[in-house]
Design a protein around this motif. Structure first.
Motif, PDB file in Angstrom:
ATOM      1  N   VAL A   1      33.526 -19.880 -23.082  1.00  0.00           N
ATOM      2  CA  VAL A   1      32.561 -20.527 -21.823  1.00  0.00           C
ATOM      3  C   VAL A   1      33.893 -21.157 -20.932  1.00  0.00           C
ATOM      4  O   VAL A   1      33.958 -21.086 -19.905  1.00  0.00           O
ATOM      5  CB  VAL A   1      31.613 -21.161 -22.071  1.00  0.00           C
ATOM      6  N   THR A   2      34.658 -22.195 -21.627  1.00  0.00           N
ATOM      7  CA  THR A   2      35.644 -22.930 -20.931  1.00  0.00           C
ATOM      8  C   THR A   2      36.721 -21.853 -20.518  1.00  0.00           C
ATOM      9  O   THR A   2      37.386 -22.266 -19.377  1.00  0.00           O
ATOM     10  CB  THR A   2      36.319 -23.998 -22.002  1.00  0.00           C
ATOM     11  N   ILE A   3      37.031 -21.078 -21.110  1.00  0.00           N
ATOM     12  CA  ILE A   3      37.914 -20.041 -20.713  1.00  0.00           C
ATOM     13  C   ILE A   3      37.689 -19.160 -19.675  1.00  0.00           C
ATOM     14  O   ILE A   3      38.179 -19.152 -18.585  1.00  0.00           O
ATOM     15  CB  ILE A   3      38.443 -19.170 -21.964  1.00  0.00           C
TER      16      ILE A   3
ATOM     17  N   MET B   1      29.916 -30.460 -23.203  1.00  0.00           N
ATOM     18  CA  MET B   1      28.739 -31.351 -23.659  1.00  0.00           C
ATOM     19  C   MET B   1      27.557 -30.714 -23.678  1.00  0.00           C
ATOM     20  O   MET B   1      26.576 -31.070 -24.304  1.00  0.00           O
ATOM     21  CB  MET B   1      28.587 -32.389 -22.517  1.00  0.00           C
ATOM     22  N   LEU B   2      27.339 -29.583 -22.828  1.00  0.00           N
ATOM     23  CA  LEU B   2      26.401 -28.975 -22.729  1.00  0.00           C
ATOM     24  C   LEU B   2      26.266 -27.746 -23.964  1.00  0.00           C
ATOM     25  O   LEU B   2      25.057 -27.588 -24.441  1.00  0.00           O
ATOM     26  CB  LEU B   2      26.099 -27.955 -21.409  1.00  0.00           C
ATOM     27  N   LEU B   3      27.189 -27.294 -24.348  1.00  0.00           N
ATOM     28  CA  LEU B   3      27.138 -26.527 -25.409  1.00  0.00           C
ATOM     29  C   LEU B   3      27.733 -27.147 -26.822  1.00  0.00           C
ATOM     30  O   LEU B   3      27.837 -26.389 -27.632  1.00  0.00           O
ATOM     31  CB  LEU B   3      28.161 -25.177 -24.963  1.00  0.00           C
ATOM     32  N   GLN B   4      27.963 -28.280 -26.900  1.00  0.00           N
ATOM     33  CA  GLN B   4      28.418 -29.102 -28.139  1.00  0.00           C
ATOM     34  C   GLN B   4      29.929 -28.270 -28.551  1.00  0.00           C
ATOM     35  O   GLN B   4      30.500 -27.567 -27.688  1.00  0.00           O
ATOM     36  CB  GLN B   4      27.699 -28.902 -29.180  1.00  0.00           C
ATOM     37  N   GLN B   5      30.404 -28.423 -29.546  1.00  0.00           N
ATOM     38  CA  GLN B   5      31.684 -28.126 -29.956  1.00  0.00           C
ATOM     39  C   GLN B   5      31.418 -26.711 -30.745  1.00  0.00           C
ATOM     40  O   GLN B   5      30.789 -26.785 -32.087  1.00  0.00           O
ATOM     41  CB  GLN B   5      32.420 -29.012 -30.849  1.00  0.00           C
ATOM     42  N   SER B   6      31.835 -25.730 -30.260  1.00  0.00           N
ATOM     43  CA  SER B   6      31.570 -24.280 -30.796  1.00  0.00           C
ATOM     44  C   SER B   6      32.230 -23.422 -30.269  1.00  0.00           C
ATOM     45  O   SER B   6      32.976 -23.594 -29.326  1.00  0.00           O
ATOM     46  CB  SER B   6      30.028 -23.691 -30.544  1.00  0.00           C
ATOM     47  N   ALA B   7      32.515 -22.117 -31.000  1.00  0.00           N
ATOM     48  CA  ALA B   7      33.479 -21.161 -30.275  1.00  0.00           C
ATOM     49  C   ALA B   7      32.628 -20.452 -29.153  1.00  0.00           C
ATOM     50  O   ALA B   7      33.567 -20.305 -28.164  1.00  0.00           O
ATOM     51  CB  ALA B   7      33.208 -20.008 -31.463  1.00  0.00           C
TER      52      ALA B   7
END
Length: 119
Positions: A12-14, A1-7
């Motif tokens: 960051v998720t990883i 949500m903070l970074l929207q959908q992006s590479a």
């Protein structure tokens, strides 16, 4: 949500999952505190990203307020939950949310209000 959908959001998720995996493998793992640590880890990773990339423009909310806004409006967490995660008092969070609402109102007032009806 903070970074929207992006590479970058994927990266960051990883990194967040790698950090959480290290915590999970520790002998002193506390399952009750794990969800709080998961939020904190995600917040740290997103904050690092924002700092490195300087994504916030002068018109955007400061990082702390963007974070509170996302947790309150996006994730729909309660103030006590946000207080525990961010280690801030509820009155401080209420003040931040009040400022966020004021900023959102100002931004709405600045949007053009032209008539978009079809002729």
């Amino acid at each position: 949500m903070l970074l929207q959908q992006s590479a970058e959001a994927e990266k960051v998720t990883i990194r967040t999952f790698k950090e959480l995996h290290k915590i999970f493998r520790q002998k002193s793992f506390d399952s009750q505190l794990f969800s709080i640590e998961a939020y904190r880890s995600c917040i740290r990773q997103c904050a690092d990203y924002y700092t490195r990339r300087s994504l916030l423009s002068a018109k955007a909310l400061p990082w702390e307020e963007q974070l509170v806004k996302t947790m309150w409006y996006g994730l729909k967490l309660s103030l006590p939950q946000i207080s525990i995660i961010l280690q801030k008092s509820v009155p401080v969070l209420k003040a931040q949310l009040r400022h966020v609402r004021e900023q959102l109102t100002v931004q709405e007032d600045l949007l053009p209000s032209g008539n978009l009806s079809v002729v």
